[in-house]
Every structure is written in structure tokens, then in C-alpha cells.
Design a protein around this motif. Sequence first.
Motif, PDB file in Angstrom:
ATOM      1  N   GLY A   1       0.860  -1.174  -0.535  1.00  0.00           N
ATOM      2  CA  GLY A   1       0.239   0.030  -0.107  1.00  0.00           C
ATOM      3  C   GLY A   1       0.747   1.660  -0.137  1.00  0.00           C
ATOM      4  N   GLY A   2       2.843   1.084  -0.483  1.00  0.00           N
ATOM      5  CA  GLY A   2       3.312   2.358  -0.245  1.00  0.00           C
ATOM      6  C   GLY A   2       2.833   3.341  -1.263  1.00  0.00           C
ATOM      7  N   GLY A   3       3.712   4.072  -1.649  1.00  0.00           N
ATOM      8  CA  GLY A   3       3.029   4.938  -2.530  1.00  0.00           C
ATOM      9  C   GLY A   3       3.912   6.300  -3.258  1.00  0.00           C
ATOM     10  N   LEU A   4       3.378   7.199  -4.039  1.00  0.00           N
ATOM     11  CA  LEU A   4       3.538   8.891  -4.082  1.00  0.00           C
ATOM     12  C   LEU A   4       2.723   8.928  -3.723  1.00  0.00           C
ATOM     13  CD1 LEU A   4       5.261  11.068  -4.652  1.00  0.00           C
ATOM     14  CD2 LEU A   4       5.427   9.757  -6.960  1.00  0.00           C
ATOM     15  N   VAL A   5       2.490  10.038  -3.397  1.00  0.00           N
ATOM     16  CA  VAL A   5       0.085  10.838  -3.207  1.00  0.00           C
ATOM     17  C   VAL A   5       1.151  11.988  -2.662  1.00  0.00           C
ATOM     18  CG1 VAL A   5       0.127  10.568  -0.921  1.00  0.00           C
ATOM     19  CG2 VAL A   5      -1.379  10.952  -1.752  1.00  0.00           C
ATOM     20  N   GLN A   6       0.409  13.346  -3.588  1.00  0.00           N
ATOM     21  CA  GLN A   6       0.738  14.816  -3.174  1.00  0.00           C
ATOM     22  C   GLN A   6      -0.049  14.696  -1.274  1.00  0.00           C
ATOM     23  OE1 GLN A   6      -2.064  16.782  -5.569  1.00  0.00           O
ATOM     24  NE2 GLN A   6       0.089  17.059  -7.341  1.00  0.00           N
ATOM     25  N   ALA A   7       0.146  15.957  -0.781  1.00  0.00           N
ATOM     26  CA  ALA A   7      -0.209  16.836  -0.223  1.00  0.00           C
ATOM     27  C   ALA A   7      -1.186  16.761   0.340  1.00  0.00           C
ATOM     28  CB  ALA A   7       0.809  17.838   1.061  1.00  0.00           C
ATOM     29  N   GLY A   8      -2.084  16.277   1.514  1.00  0.00           N
ATOM     30  CA  GLY A   8      -3.419  16.255   1.623  1.00  0.00           C
ATOM     31  C   GLY A   8      -3.983  15.119   1.561  1.00  0.00           C
ATOM     32  N   GLY A   9      -3.474  14.132   0.621  1.00  0.00           N
ATOM     33  CA  GLY A   9      -3.991  12.715   0.401  1.00  0.00           C
ATOM     34  C   GLY A   9      -4.177  11.908   1.148  1.00  0.00           C
ATOM     35  N   SER A  10      -4.659  10.860   1.117  1.00  0.00           N
ATOM     36  CA  SER A  10      -4.437   9.570   1.984  1.00  0.00           C
ATOM     37  C   SER A  10      -3.779   8.209   0.833  1.00  0.00           C
ATOM     38  CB  SER A  10      -5.788   9.208   1.792  1.00  0.00           C
ATOM     39  OG  SER A  10      -6.749  10.249   2.383  1.00  0.00           O
ATOM     40  N   LEU A  11      -3.132   7.146   2.026  1.00  0.00           N
ATOM     41  CA  LEU A  11      -3.283   5.491   1.758  1.00  0.00           C
ATOM     42  C   LEU A  11      -3.357   4.884   2.888  1.00  0.00           C
ATOM     43  CD1 LEU A  11       0.593   6.596   0.386  1.00  0.00           C
ATOM     44  CD2 LEU A  11      -1.365   5.935  -1.141  1.00  0.00           C
ATOM     45  N   ARG A  12      -3.626   3.864   2.575  1.00  0.00           N
ATOM     46  CA  ARG A  12      -4.206   2.990   2.798  1.00  0.00           C
ATOM     47  C   ARG A  12      -2.916   1.392   3.208  1.00  0.00           C
ATOM     48  NH1 ARG A  12      -8.957   1.692   5.666  1.00  0.00           N
ATOM     49  NH2 ARG A  12      -8.385  -0.899   7.008  1.00  0.00           N
ATOM     50  N   LEU A  13      -2.423   1.859   4.164  1.00  0.00           N
ATOM     51  CA  LEU A  13      -0.950   0.246   4.488  1.00  0.00           C
ATOM     52  C   LEU A  13      -1.636  -0.488   5.095  1.00  0.00           C
ATOM     53  CD1 LEU A  13       2.178   2.265   5.834  1.00  0.00           C
ATOM     54  CD2 LEU A  13       1.286   2.389   3.511  1.00  0.00           C
ATOM     55  N   SER A  14      -1.695  -2.107   4.496  1.00  0.00           N
ATOM     56  CA  SER A  14      -1.678  -3.003   5.124  1.00  0.00           C
ATOM     57  C   SER A  14      -0.592  -4.259   5.419  1.00  0.00           C
ATOM     58  CB  SER A  14      -2.713  -4.167   4.330  1.00  0.00           C
ATOM     59  OG  SER A  14      -3.851  -3.368   3.601  1.00  0.00           O
ATOM     60  N   CYS A  15      -0.794  -5.045   6.336  1.00  0.00           N
ATOM     61  CA  CYS A  15       0.548  -6.094   6.801  1.00  0.00           C
ATOM     62  C   CYS A  15      -0.840  -7.578   6.958  1.00  0.00           C
ATOM     63  CB  CYS A  15       0.669  -5.632   8.227  1.00  0.00           C
ATOM     64  SG  CYS A  15       1.837  -6.262   8.584  1.00  0.00           S
ATOM     65  N   VAL A  16      -0.404  -8.304   6.692  1.00  0.00           N
ATOM     66  CA  VAL A  16      -0.143  -9.567   6.697  1.00  0.00           C
ATOM     67  C   VAL A  16       0.624 -10.274   7.350  1.00  0.00           C
ATOM     68  CG1 VAL A  16      -1.465 -11.787   5.482  1.00  0.00           C
ATOM     69  CG2 VAL A  16      -1.392  -9.386   4.044  1.00  0.00           C
ATOM     70  N   VAL A  17      -0.226 -11.158   8.076  1.00  0.00           N
ATOM     71  CA  VAL A  17       1.055 -11.353   9.436  1.00  0.00           C
ATOM     72  C   VAL A  17       0.863 -12.828   9.342  1.00  0.00           C
ATOM     73  CG1 VAL A  17       1.875 -11.852  12.107  1.00  0.00           C
ATOM     74  CG2 VAL A  17       0.538  -9.981  11.357  1.00  0.00           C
ATOM     75  N   SER A  18       1.886 -14.009   9.052  1.00  0.00           N
ATOM     76  CA  SER A  18       1.903 -14.682   8.750  1.00  0.00           C
ATOM     77  C   SER A  18       2.908 -16.405   9.834  1.00  0.00           C
ATOM     78  CB  SER A  18       2.241 -16.113   7.661  1.00  0.00           C
ATOM     79  OG  SER A  18       3.401 -15.180   7.103  1.00  0.00           O
ATOM     80  N   GLY A  19       2.464 -17.331  10.268  1.00  0.00           N
ATOM     81  CA  GLY A  19       3.512 -17.929  11.050  1.00  0.00           C
ATOM     82  C   GLY A  19       3.405 -18.016  12.593  1.00  0.00           C
ATOM     83  N   SER A  20       2.398 -16.832  12.745  1.00  0.00           N
ATOM     84  CA  SER A  20       1.966 -16.858  14.387  1.00  0.00           C
ATOM     85  C   SER A  20       1.604 -17.732  15.412  1.00  0.00           C
ATOM     86  CB  SER A  20       1.761 -15.621  14.248  1.00  0.00           C
ATOM     87  OG  SER A  20       0.541 -15.003  14.207  1.00  0.00           O
ATOM     88  N   ARG A  21       1.194 -17.765  17.067  1.00  0.00           N
ATOM     89  CA  ARG A  21       0.722 -18.402  17.236  1.00  0.00           C
ATOM     90  C   ARG A  21      -0.478 -18.165  17.295  1.00  0.00           C
ATOM     91  NH1 ARG A  21       5.644 -20.449  21.942  1.00  0.00           N
ATOM     92  NH2 ARG A  21       7.329 -21.093  20.140  1.00  0.00           N
ATOM     93  N   PRO A  22      -0.933 -19.233  17.862  1.00  0.00           N
ATOM     94  CA  PRO A  22      -2.721 -18.512  18.567  1.00  0.00           C
ATOM     95  C   PRO A  22      -2.640 -17.340  19.722  1.00  0.00           C
ATOM     96  CG  PRO A  22      -2.751 -21.029  18.215  1.00  0.00           C
ATOM     97  CD  PRO A  22      -1.956 -20.199  17.530  1.00  0.00           C
ATOM     98  N   GLY A  23      -3.309 -16.572  19.668  1.00  0.00           N
ATOM     99  CA  GLY A  23      -3.541 -15.828  20.565  1.00  0.00           C
ATOM    100  C   GLY A  23      -3.081 -14.003  20.280  1.00  0.00           C
ATOM    101  N   VAL A  24      -3.366 -13.655  20.867  1.00  0.00           N
ATOM    102  CA  VAL A  24      -3.680 -11.493  20.403  1.00  0.00           C
ATOM    103  C   VAL A  24      -1.940 -11.337  21.143  1.00  0.00           C
ATOM    104  CG1 VAL A  24      -4.374  -9.538  20.828  1.00  0.00           C
ATOM    105  CG2 VAL A  24      -6.418 -11.800  20.912  1.00  0.00           C
ATOM    106  N   SER A  25      -1.740 -10.933  19.796  1.00  0.00           N
ATOM    107  CA  SER A  25      -0.260  -9.792  20.378  1.00  0.00           C
ATOM    108  C   SER A  25      -0.176  -8.473  19.908  1.00  0.00           C
ATOM    109  CB  SER A  25       0.764 -10.615  19.673  1.00  0.00           C
ATOM    110  OG  SER A  25       0.534 -11.659  20.133  1.00  0.00           O
ATOM    111  N   ALA A  26       0.276  -7.684  20.426  1.00  0.00           N
ATOM    112  CA  ALA A  26       0.596  -5.991  19.975  1.00  0.00           C
ATOM    113  C   ALA A  26       1.049  -5.589  18.737  1.00  0.00           C
ATOM    114  CB  ALA A  26       1.505  -5.389  20.691  1.00  0.00           C
ATOM    115  N   VAL A  27       0.088  -5.442  17.881  1.00  0.00           N
ATOM    116  CA  VAL A  27       0.525  -4.730  16.035  1.00  0.00           C
ATOM    117  C   VAL A  27       0.574  -3.476  16.580  1.00  0.00           C
ATOM    118  CG1 VAL A  27      -0.735  -7.270  15.388  1.00  0.00           C
ATOM    119  CG2 VAL A  27      -2.204  -4.492  15.538  1.00  0.00           C
TER     120      VAL A  27
END
Length: 117
Positions: free
Chosen positions: A8-34
Motif C-alpha cells: 500500500g505504500g507509494g507516492l501521494v500529494q500533500a493532503g492525500g490519503s494512503l492505506r497500508l496493509s500488513c499480513v502476518v503469517s506463522g504466528s501462534r494463536p493468541g492476541v499480540s500487539a500490532v
Amino acid sequence: QVQLVESGGGLVQAGGSLRLSCVVSGSRPGVSAVGWFRQAQGPGKRREEVALITSAGTIKYGDSVKGRFTISRDTAKNTHDLQMTDLKPEDTAVYYCYFGAPEGPSWGPGTQVTVSS
């Protein structure tokens, strides 16, 4: 082994919007900080915390992004996103996805966000 992949990264003009996404794999069950951190180029620039969701569900933002950025997570899909609005040139940096498991932190490779004035 925990692996993180950002998108989701990239080039944007000031005042614009972007959305970053992160996919996590290989983690153990349970809630961790992100979260999301960033590091700008230049001497003395340190990696700084942008947004964090603790294992207890508390959300924290860096002072410079409060009111403009929103972090969210989908525990079922093991993803977390960062919605960035009203972007400023000083938001230009490499953004890193973070996963804080009890056994230790993991980081994504980073995605460049560039905001032009």
C-alpha cells in the motif's frame, strides 16, 4: 517463524490519503500487539512509533499523526492496516509493520511512503 508483508505504500500529494496493509503469517494463536513504525531518511533519524494496538486492545498514536491516521486489525485474518489521511511531506518515510509476540518482536521489510508538496 513469523513473517510480515506490507503493501500500500507509494507516492501521494500533500493532503492525500494512503492505506497500508500488513499480513502476518506463522504466528501462534493468541492476541499480540500490532502496529506501525516509520523511519525517515537522513542523519539522526530514528525509527518512531506511528500507531500501536496493544495485546490488551489499547490504541496509541504518535503525536504527529493523531487525528490523521487510524490503525485497525482483523484478528481472524491476521492483518492490520493503517489508514493515513491529510498526509504531509514530513510523513515521508519507510513504514514498517510490527508484530509484538510474547517471544519477541517481528518486523516487515518496509514500504516507502512519499508525500510531495
